[in-house]
Enzyme design. Structure first.
Site, PDB file in Angstrom:
ATOM      1  N   HIS A  78     -13.397   0.816  -7.162  1.00  0.00           N
ATOM      2  CA  HIS A  78     -12.204   1.656  -7.055  1.00  0.00           C
ATOM      3  C   HIS A  78     -12.516   3.029  -7.628  1.00  0.00           C
ATOM      4  CE1 HIS A  78      -8.005   2.868  -6.900  1.00  0.00           C
ATOM      5  NE2 HIS A  78      -8.208   3.446  -8.069  1.00  0.00           N
ATOM      6  N   ASP A 157       3.774  -3.651  -5.948  1.00  0.00           N
ATOM      7  CA  ASP A 157       3.087  -2.380  -6.179  1.00  0.00           C
ATOM      8  C   ASP A 157       3.491  -1.344  -5.138  1.00  0.00           C
ATOM      9  OD1 ASP A 157       0.926  -0.538  -7.157  1.00  0.00           O
ATOM     10  OD2 ASP A 157       0.165  -0.938  -5.145  1.00  0.00           O
ATOM     11  N   ARG A 164       7.719   5.627  -7.915  1.00  0.00           N
ATOM     12  CA  ARG A 164       6.997   6.478  -8.873  1.00  0.00           C
ATOM     13  C   ARG A 164       6.721   7.850  -8.285  1.00  0.00           C
ATOM     14  NH1 ARG A 164       1.728   3.556  -9.915  1.00  0.00           N
ATOM     15  NH2 ARG A 164       1.240   5.432 -11.089  1.00  0.00           N
ATOM     16  N   SER A 179      -1.052  -0.888 -11.099  1.00  0.00           N
ATOM     17  CA  SER A 179      -1.132  -0.640  -9.659  1.00  0.00           C
ATOM     18  C   SER A 179      -2.530  -0.933  -9.129  1.00  0.00           C
ATOM     19  CB  SER A 179      -0.751   0.812  -9.367  1.00  0.00           C
ATOM     20  OG  SER A 179      -0.889   1.105  -7.995  1.00  0.00           O
ATOM     21  N   LYS A 183      -3.791  -4.924  -7.117  1.00  0.00           N
ATOM     22  CA  LYS A 183      -4.374  -4.959  -5.766  1.00  0.00           C
ATOM     23  C   LYS A 183      -5.789  -5.511  -5.783  1.00  0.00           C
ATOM     24  CE  LYS A 183      -3.589  -0.565  -4.691  1.00  0.00           C
ATOM     25  NZ  LYS A 183      -2.617   0.057  -5.604  1.00  0.00           N
TER      26      LYS A 183
END
Length: 440
Positions: A78, A157, A164, A179, A183
């Site tokens: 990520h 999420d 948000r 978040s 995932k």
């Protein structure tokens, strides 16, 4: 809910049951937006303990389905995003070619940053909307998949993020952590490589913010018994030379051929080595890096990328013929108005400038021009003579009115040129690399 809001407002820690109550209630539509907005702002202002962050992640994770791919060797990466950040297309096939199972669930562009799924959409015929059964089958068949978040994976999420985005609570570290991790954990990973960007083109522009986010992500990953690597990397200038969907895909193919910009090659080798090490395909990080280099040199990594594109219905012919990707109608070269050296770049401004020629979205419904983008001929620290090319702008005729403005921006604001005698602080590609390992 009122009592929970009072508690969080007063900076008190919430229990696991209280956090589950919030997430389940909001996902089911029982808790209204106005109360959830209040909770998000209270969390933003009061923050959360590592334990609370773990509870929040767990509640969001189990708000939908989770994948079960394999008991070991499943690793993802990520990145917190940036300008020209395109490493997914390089490191996923390298790691998969080494034997790692890579479930690459990605997102679309956000603000001034580009999105992995948007870049993939530049490839004719490719399908990134993959259901869970097909997703798992592809991982077992070829070891790699590029997909988007489905409605069934961490639905809490998706719903919370939309709120948000309009309540000024995006930058909360506990909310970012939950978040990301909800995932990634839903993918059934055993290990996770985190590329946390810092600099003026990153969401976490300050190093202190980036370090704090890394620590939060590490603590949460360990609470779920996951192993990982954290990289703190530079985003004060574009990564590589290309910014824009087709241009970035071409640059990735060049790296997979053993060519391409040095910074993109070096970071990709580091990230893929971390994935290979976590995936158990090499005993040490250095051995993993050697293997990653071998897989590029042998052509195995490029073959894996080709195989992945074909498996997902994409026309991979562009790998041999770049003209099969969307190409721009026009190219204009912006040249230096004085001699010196590049001392800094306004990277966020560069990302926003790309949107002006269709290379990103101003509103959610905008269609992206995949051919639009920039190619940088100079980076920070490079010497420049008056008249040298600084950047080439690739655009279509309908965006011609934006070109004079962009020319002015690049020459006056986005790229700073100073005297060669003036000391320039060169950005470090990787500020820090660390790993963490679960005791279980």
């Amino acid at each position: 809910m009122y009592e929970i809001l009072q508690k969080k407002r007063d900076k008190k820690s919430l229990s696991k049951d209280e956090i589950e109550f919030i997430i389940r209630g909001y996902t089911a539509g029982i808790i209204p937006d106005y109360q959830m907005s209040s909770f998000l702002m209270a969390t933003y202002l009061s923050e959360m303990s590592p334990k609370e962050t773990s509870y929040l992640t767990e509640s969001m994770l189990y708000s939908g389905e989770t994948l079960s791919i394999a008991p070991k060797g499943v690793v993802d990466k990520h990145s917190t995003g940036g300008v020209g950040d395109k490493t997914s297309f390089i490191i996923a096939p390298i790691a998969a070619a080494a034997g790692v199972k890579v479930p690459m669930i990605s997102g679309r562009g956000l603000g001034h940053t580009g999105g992995t799924l948007d870049k993939l959409d530049a490839i004719s015929g490719i399908n990134t909307s993959i259901n869970s059964r097909s997703f798992i089958k592809q991982i077992h068949d070829i070891g790699c998949v590029f997909g988007g978040q489905t409605k069934k994976i961490a639905p809490a999420d998706k719903k919370i993020y939309a709120l948000r985005d309009v309540t000024a609570t995006v930058e909360s570290i506990p909310l970012i952590t939950a978040s990301i991790m909800s995932k990634k954990l839903a993918e059934g990973i055993n290990g996770l490589v985190l590329d946390i960007k810092t600099g003026n083109g990153a969401f976490m522009s300050k190093k202190s913010q980036a370090i704090a986010l890394g620590e939060s992500l590490k603590n949460t990953a360990l609470s779920f018994n996951k192993n990982g690597y954290i990289f703190l990397t530079d985003m004060s200038q574009p990564l590589g030379n290309a910014v824009g969907h087709s241009l970035e895909l071409i640059e990735c193919i060049e790296v997979l051929r053993g060519k391409g910009p040095k910074d993109l090659m070096n970071l990709s080798l580091e990230l893929s080595a971390a994935m290979i090490h976590l995936g158990g395909q090499a005993k040490t990080f250095n051995k993993a890096k050697e293997l990653a280099n071998e897989l590029i040199n042998s052509g195995a990594a490029l073959n894996k990328f080709n195989e992945t594109i074909q498996y997902q219905g994409g026309d991979s012919s562009f790998i041999k013929n770049y003209k099969l990707l969307p190409t721009s109608e026009k190219t204009v070269h912006i040249k230096a108005t004085k001699s010196g050296k590049v001392s800094s770049m306004n990277n966020k401004g560069i990302g926003l400038a790309c949107i002006e020629i269709g290379g990103g979205r101003k509103v959610k419904t905008d269609k992206i021009n995949f051919a639009a983008g920039f190619y940088f001929h100079k980076k920070i620290g490079d010497k420049v003579a008056k008249g040298d090319k600084l950047v080439s702008i690739h655009y279509d005729q309908k965006f011609k009115n934006a070109i004079p403005m962009l020319k002015h921006q690049f020459q006056e604001d986005l790229i700073e040129i100073t005297s060669t005698s003036k000391k320039t602080l060169l950005p470090k590609l990787i500020y820090k690399r660390s790993s963490f390992w679960s005791s279980k």
